[in-house]
Design a protein around this motif. Structure first.
Motif, PDB file in Angstrom:
ATOM      1  N   LEU A 260     -53.819  38.002  68.723  1.00 42.18           N
ATOM      2  CA  LEU A 260     -54.010  36.860  69.614  1.00 42.18           C
ATOM      3  C   LEU A 260     -52.873  35.860  69.471  1.00 42.18           C
ATOM      4  O   LEU A 260     -52.510  35.183  70.445  1.00 42.18           O
ATOM      5  N   PHE A 261     -52.309  35.753  68.283  1.00 50.60           N
ATOM      6  CA  PHE A 261     -51.132  34.891  68.136  1.00 50.60           C
ATOM      7  C   PHE A 261     -49.923  35.504  68.843  1.00 50.60           C
ATOM      8  O   PHE A 261     -48.958  34.804  69.127  1.00 50.60           O
ATOM      9  N   GLN A 262     -49.986  36.819  69.147  1.00 47.99           N
ATOM     10  CA  GLN A 262     -48.952  37.429  69.973  1.00 47.99           C
ATOM     11  C   GLN A 262     -48.955  36.828  71.379  1.00 47.99           C
ATOM     12  O   GLN A 262     -47.923  36.750  72.049  1.00 47.99           O
ATOM     13  N   LEU A 263     -50.123  36.421  71.847  1.00 44.22           N
ATOM     14  CA  LEU A 263     -50.230  35.815  73.173  1.00 44.22           C
ATOM     15  C   LEU A 263     -49.533  34.463  73.249  1.00 44.22           C
ATOM     16  O   LEU A 263     -49.017  34.066  74.292  1.00 44.22           O
ATOM     17  N   VAL A 395     -59.318  32.624  62.741  1.00 45.91           N
ATOM     18  CA  VAL A 395     -58.267  31.686  63.144  1.00 45.91           C
ATOM     19  C   VAL A 395     -57.524  32.272  64.341  1.00 45.91           C
ATOM     20  O   VAL A 395     -56.993  33.388  64.264  1.00 45.91           O
ATOM     21  N   ILE A 396     -57.506  31.527  65.451  1.00 46.35           N
ATOM     22  CA  ILE A 396     -56.837  31.987  66.678  1.00 46.35           C
ATOM     23  C   ILE A 396     -56.076  30.818  67.296  1.00 46.35           C
ATOM     24  O   ILE A 396     -56.340  29.653  66.977  1.00 46.35           O
ATOM     25  N   PRO A 397     -55.108  31.105  68.182  1.00 50.17           N
ATOM     26  CA  PRO A 397     -54.521  30.002  68.946  1.00 50.17           C
ATOM     27  C   PRO A 397     -55.546  29.503  69.963  1.00 50.17           C
ATOM     28  O   PRO A 397     -56.293  30.312  70.527  1.00 50.17           O
ATOM     29  N   CYS A 544     -47.586  44.550  68.652  1.00 44.20           N
ATOM     30  CA  CYS A 544     -46.898  43.275  68.382  1.00 44.20           C
ATOM     31  C   CYS A 544     -46.045  42.922  69.606  1.00 44.20           C
ATOM     32  O   CYS A 544     -44.815  43.074  69.603  1.00 44.20           O
ATOM     33  N   PHE A 545     -46.703  42.473  70.660  1.00 40.27           N
ATOM     34  CA  PHE A 545     -46.037  42.332  71.955  1.00 40.27           C
ATOM     35  C   PHE A 545     -45.029  41.190  71.990  1.00 40.27           C
ATOM     36  O   PHE A 545     -44.014  41.280  72.668  1.00 40.27           O
ATOM     37  N   GLU A 574     -46.450  42.389  80.296  1.00 41.43           N
ATOM     38  CA  GLU A 574     -47.701  42.728  80.971  1.00 41.43           C
ATOM     39  C   GLU A 574     -48.857  42.697  79.980  1.00 41.43           C
ATOM     40  O   GLU A 574     -49.956  42.226  80.291  1.00 41.43           O
ATOM     41  N   SER A 575     -48.621  43.204  78.767  1.00 40.02           N
ATOM     42  CA  SER A 575     -49.661  43.188  77.740  1.00 40.02           C
ATOM     43  C   SER A 575     -50.003  41.777  77.304  1.00 40.02           C
ATOM     44  O   SER A 575     -51.108  41.514  76.821  1.00 40.02           O
ATOM     45  N   LEU A 576     -49.054  40.841  77.471  1.00 36.08           N
ATOM     46  CA  LEU A 576     -49.294  39.427  77.162  1.00 36.08           C
ATOM     47  C   LEU A 576     -49.816  38.678  78.384  1.00 36.08           C
ATOM     48  O   LEU A 576     -49.930  37.453  78.367  1.00 36.08           O
ATOM     49  N   LEU A 577     -50.107  39.427  79.461  1.00 31.27           N
ATOM     50  CA  LEU A 577     -50.639  38.886  80.713  1.00 31.27           C
ATOM     51  C   LEU A 577     -49.649  37.966  81.422  1.00 31.27           C
ATOM     52  O   LEU A 577     -50.048  37.088  82.182  1.00 31.27           O
TER      53      LEU A 577
END
Length: 611
Positions: A260-263, A395-397, A544-545, A574-577
């Protein structure tokens, strides 16, 4: 015989006729007066507009004073001397609750009772300073209201404050009140808290009474709290949740959702590293662990499979959370229709464009398989309970993107919407409690991280935030003054050997080993686009996008014709939207290789997603 004296006007005329220059003086005087009057009028008009755009409170203003306090030697009430505001969704006796819509206010009578939570706060010594602006009908995540104006974000005045509880977040961020209440359905407290740089708290679903609060979607709605100070949040939370002051002490175990931190567009040294460093010297904290949260949900919420898109080979990644957010919006549409369809059809309210589209979609909602939607919610709660148990904190962003600029022409883009709701759907769909904590700024925009505890663990979560807050802020200050270590250059032949070892590891599906080899090669030769592109391929396999995107960008900066780098960056985005940017990458790849089938299919798929 007496003589009639000339009147003042007659005297002026007589004087003018004998001295023509007087007309010039009179003309200039009148013109000056008119210019001054017009200037003053325009200044007042501009000032009025500024007040409309910056004022988070609704008109007419009101004040609710605390209930009579017990005389000494009785203890002072826990919220004595604190002030608060409430979104225009909480009933106050004798006042019309507007729900962010003039048409709602026009078609409803004044409330006959005050919302239970407001009464509770008044009984405990706090003073209420009025209703605040919100998104219409609690639909929206931007905080913009076409009827009442958009409360100005004190942290970033040219950008949105976030919604739907925008006015309450702004009132706290601007220091107008000590804390404020809003409602959180799909992120309506957490989003504005993050954008305005304050603490935002969504309690466990059902933990705080919704009596006297207008519903949007009762399966998702929760009363939320904004505060600048963790001690104030702690006090208000204890009052509203009616918590016991004593609870057995437990170990504390932080779990970082790395995928989620990859986003997030914020470097992890400003989020993950800050929180990790903050707990190093605090007592009762176990060493943190890291996980791929999306894959965990894909494995433990089987009912979601029917909502996942078979669009990419990384469908078990963040697309799982996109599916979760889709289910959340379907539940919201169904329940909003049940609650308000009759009023919408009879009142025919005039709504802002974005809200109008969502309300129309909700009223036209015809999904008959509601049991499956609610089954996803049940499985989500069980999955989070199994993961966090009684000592875990996820823990998430809070938000993946910085706030949009005000009056964005096309409203909020589909990718901004998807990335935001993918993160907020976790607590909304599981019913878990979540606190948003500010962690400084990145590129002048406020940033935050969120802590999620299992359903019912509100005191545990509030205690942790109070415990670690000052340490987190200290590490934020240190991180803001630090700089990354420089890379080193090295031998070309050795780097090629490492690259070949990396390729062998990649073919053997040893992704982590491949990343390590490519990293060592890059240290020796930072000018090879191939090394970065190859490492990006390994990062993609690991999910790990963000790292993959960064490596591809570096490869493209070194080699503008590296088709593989464009394809891999497109896949990562695309994977990170980030649909628009991904589509541009695939289009660029097609320019370089017009017959490339992968790029052609991906570009068509993304065009469909964006429309």
């Amino acid at each position: 015989m007496w003589k009639l004296q000339p009147q003042p006007l007659q005297a002026i005329k007589a004087n003018v006729s004998s001295n023509p220059k007087t007309w010039i003086v009179i003309g200039l005087t009148i013109a000056g007066i008119m210019v001054m009057a017009e200037t003053h009028r325009r200044r007042r008009r501009r000032a009025g507009t500024q007040i409309l755009l910056s004022e988070p409170f609704m008109e007419p203003r009101f004040q609710l004073i605390p209930f009579p306090q017990p005389p000494p030697p009785a203890a002072t009430q826990p919220l004595a001397s604190l002030s608060f505001a409430i979104s225009d969704i909480f009933d106050v006796k004798g006042n019309v609750t507007g729900f962010g819509s003039p048409d709602w206010a026009r078609t409803h009578e004044a409330a006959t009772k005050t919302a239970f939570v407001v009464t509770t706060l008044l009984k405990n010594g706090a003073t209420c300073h009025g209703h605040t602006v919100m998104d219409e009908l609690s639909f929206g995540i931007t905080g913009e209201n076409v009827h009442y104006g958009t409360p100005v974000n004190p942290q970033l005045q040219s950008h949105i404050p976030g919604g739907s509880s925008s006015g309450s977040a702004v009132a706290v961020a601007a220091g107008l009140v000590d804390f404020a209440l809003g409602t959180d359905t799909t992120g309506c407290v957490r989003i504005p808290a993050s954008f305005c740089g304050v603490i935002g708290y969504r309690p466990s679903h059902g933990a705080v009474s919704m009596l006297g609060v207008l519903p949007n979607s009762q399966s998702l709605d929760a009363v939320g709290i904004f505060a600048r100070d963790p001690s104030i949040l702690h006090r208000v939370g204890h009052v509203l949740l009616q918590l016991n002051s004593v609870e057995p002490k437990r170990a504390r175990h932080l779990i970082f959702a790395d995928d989620l931190f990859q986003l997030s567009k914020v470097p992890t040294e400003k989020t993950v590293r800050v929180v990790s460093k903050a707990i190093e010297h605090l007592s009762r904290y176990q060493p943190p662990r890291h996980m791929n949260f999306s894959q965990y949900i894909a494995s433990n919420v089987p009912s979601l499979k029917g909502f996942c898109e078979e669009s990419t080979k990384h469908q078990n990644g963040v697309f799982t959370l996109k599916a979760l957010s889709s289910v959340m919006l379907l539940i919201q549409s169904c329940e909003f229709k049940t609650n308000h369809e009759e009023w919408v059809k009879s009142a025919k309210p005039k709504l802002g464009p974005d809200v109008s589209d969502r309300v129309r979609a909700a009223i036209n909602f015809t999904n008959e398989n509601m049991k499956t939607l609610y089954k996803v919610r049940t499985e989500m709660r069980a999955a989070l309970q199994s993961l966090l148990k009684d000592d875990g904190i996820l823990v998430i962003p809070t938000i993946a993107d910085p706030p949009l600029k005000l009056n964005t022409k096309k409203g909020w883009s589909s990718e901004f919407n998807d990335r935001t709701l993918a993160l907020t759907s976790i607590a909304s769909m599981s019913g878990c409690c979540q606190v948003t904590v500010p962690v400084g700024k990145h590129n002048d925009c406020p940033i935050s991280v969120s802590f999620i505890a299992f359903h019912g663990a509100d005191k545990f979560l509030l205690d942790i935030v109070l415990d670690m807050y000052s340490s987190v802020q200290l590490k934020v200050s240190i991180a803001s003054h630090s700089s990354p270590l420089p890379d080193t250059n090295g031998n070309m032949d050795a780097s090629e050997l490492l690259k070949e070892k990396g390729n062998a590891a990649f073919k053997g599906r040893q992704w982590n080993k491949a990343v390590n080899y490519y990293t060592e090669a890059i240290k020796l030769n930072m000018m090879s686009a191939t090394y970065y592109s190859n490492r990006a391929a390994a990062y993609l396999e690991l999910g790990c996008f963000q790292q993959a995107e960064e490596d591809c960008s570096k490869a493209i900066s070194l080699d503008k014709k590296n088709v593989k780098a464009y394809l891999r960056r497109g896949t990562a985005r695309e994977s990170l939207l980030c649909y628009k940017d991904a589509a541009q990458d695939f289009k660029h790849a097609l320019v370089l290789e017009p017959q490339n089938k992968v790029a052609n299919l991906a570009e068509k798929r993304l065009r469909k997603l964006m429309t």
